[in-house]
Motif scaffolding. Structure first.
Motif, short mmCIF file in Angstrom:
data_model
loop_
_atom_site.label_atom_id
_atom_site.label_comp_id
_atom_site.label_asym_id
_atom_site.label_seq_id
_atom_site.Cartn_x
_atom_site.Cartn_y
_atom_site.Cartn_z
N VAL A 109 39.10 37.39 40.85
CA VAL A 109 37.75 37.92 41.06
C VAL A 109 37.55 39.15 40.18
CG1 VAL A 109 36.13 38.88 42.73
CG2 VAL A 109 37.73 37.09 43.44
N GLY A 110 36.45 39.16 39.46
CA GLY A 110 36.08 40.33 38.67
C GLY A 110 34.83 40.97 39.26
N LEU A 111 34.87 42.30 39.42
CA LEU A 111 33.72 43.06 39.93
C LEU A 111 33.22 43.95 38.79
CD1 LEU A 111 35.28 44.14 43.35
CD2 LEU A 111 33.95 42.09 42.85
N HIS A 112 32.03 43.64 38.29
CA HIS A 112 31.53 44.30 37.08
C HIS A 112 30.14 44.88 37.34
CE1 HIS A 112 34.72 42.84 34.28
NE2 HIS A 112 34.87 41.98 35.26
N PRO A 113 30.07 46.16 37.66
CA PRO A 113 28.80 46.78 38.07
C PRO A 113 27.70 46.78 37.01
CG PRO A 113 30.51 48.45 37.76
CD PRO A 113 31.19 47.12 37.71
N PHE A 114 28.06 46.66 35.73
CA PHE A 114 27.04 46.67 34.68
C PHE A 114 26.47 45.28 34.39
CE2 PHE A 114 29.33 50.60 33.97
CZ PHE A 114 28.32 51.50 33.65
N GLU A 139 36.61 46.14 38.12
CA GLU A 139 37.81 45.91 38.93
C GLU A 139 38.18 44.44 38.86
OE1 GLU A 139 37.79 47.89 42.90
OE2 GLU A 139 35.74 48.42 42.35
N ALA A 140 39.46 44.15 39.01
CA ALA A 140 39.95 42.77 39.04
C ALA A 140 40.85 42.59 40.25
CB ALA A 140 40.70 42.43 37.76
N LEU A 141 40.66 41.48 40.96
CA LEU A 141 41.46 41.16 42.13
C LEU A 141 42.16 39.83 41.90
CD1 LEU A 141 38.78 41.92 44.88
CD2 LEU A 141 40.52 43.48 44.00
#
Length: 334
Positions: free
Chosen positions: A78-83, A59-61
């Protein structure tokens, strides 16, 4: 900043620059500026843009902001990167682009993961300064993650803390956290083993991803102040609705908290409070009396979901320091 014919270079500041240049006292002062401008109509903070990326469940905010006092505009990304964690990289990647609002030239690019943690802690520090008992000496912290150290640092900046009680998801995690943090302070640290220890606390900071309240009303002493910085979605909650209802409630931004803060939205949906239960935004309090505690026995609660104005105010203070000390990487943009 005054308009100039000389192109302003872009100053790039890394995490190490943020760590070495920005003190918690700097960040608390920046929060005062940000919240006053938010309340006084001198800040523009449009709704954030949220992109679900079709790559690896990321996801990117994007959060734009303008502050009149600093004459700067900014964009927090903001980047949300679960891996990422499995590959040795942070789950959250963040940066802040800063632009001179008079000329439109970009003047700064700041690593914002640490910046975010510091400004979140600083908001609690400012709220504690305004709302907590002046001689409070006992702090309790829920959470042992990235935000918790900065909650402790900020509260210790504004109150003479002698004891810190840590409530982690396990005693082992609390002890490991204490081993990292205690050497930085002269106060005593304790790993809490049961909730009855919470009755010692005069200040409580909650910094968790909890979906359900962390304690009950009976665990609180009279006159406690609470900083709640987790529960940033409507489906999350750290504070019991009964505690929200009995507290004198202050927020970072009213509109955002009524939309996003589960501690508040769930209390409203459950019939415990109405939206008018919010006494004021922190900036409104600063613009008026500056005194949010009416008597020593009442419970005060500061609820924060965060705001890009906080990031830009901190980034502005940081860039000013960096320019004075001539640090960072300069890039000519034209």
């Amino acid at each position: 900043m005054k308009p100039t014919n000389t192109p302003l270079p872009l100053r790039i500041l890394s995490r190490s620059h943020v760590q070495s240049l920005l003190t918690m006292q700097d960040a608390i002062a920046a929060m005062r500026s940000a919240f006053v401008q938010l309340a006084g109509g001198q800040a523009m903070v449009p709704l954030r843009t949220h992109l679900r990326l079709p790559l690896r469940e990321a996801e990117a905010l994007f959060m734009p902001v303008f502050l009149a006092e600093q004459q700067l505009a900014g964009l927090k990304m903001v980047g949300l990167h679960p891996f990422n964690p499995a590959e040795g990289q942070p789950f959250i990647q963040a940066s802040m682009l800063v632009m001179d609002a008079l000329s439109g030239r970009p003047v700064g690019l700041v690593e914002a993961s640490l910046l975010t943690a510091m400004r979140t802690g600083a908001a609690s520090g400012l709220a504690t300064q305004l709302l907590a008992p002046e001689q409070a000496r006992v702090l309790a912290v829920f959470g042992t993650g990235a935000q918790a150290p900065f909650q402790i640092e900020a509260v210790c900046c504004v109150r003479p803390i002698e004891e810190v009680w840590v409530f982690g998801t396990s005693v082992e995690k609390s002890q490991a956290f204490i081993a990292r943090q205690a050497p930085k302070y002269s106060c005593r640290f304790y790993a809490a083993t049961e909730l009855k220890a919470l009755r010692r606390a005069e200040i409580i900071c909650t910094a968790t991803n909890a979906n359900n309240p962390l304690f009950e009303t009976s665990h609180l002493r009279a006159g406690v102040h609470i900083n709640a910085i987790g529960a940033y979605r409507p489906d999350m909650a750290e504070i019991p609705p009964e505690v929200v209802a009995r507290s004198r409630l202050y927020v970072d931004q009213r509109e955002a908290c009524l939309k996003e803060a589960g501690d508040i939205t769930q209390a409203i949906e459950g019939g415990y409070i109405r939206p008018t239960h919010i006494q004021a935004e922190l900036g409104e309090l600063l613009l008026h009396s500056g005194k949010g505690r009416k008597n020593p026995a009442e419970t005060t609660l500061f609820k924060s979901v965060g705001n890009a104005a906080q990031d830009l105010a901190c980034a502005a203070a940081l860039l000013k320091k960096a320019a004075a000390r001539e640090v960072g990487t300069l890039v000519a943009m034209g």
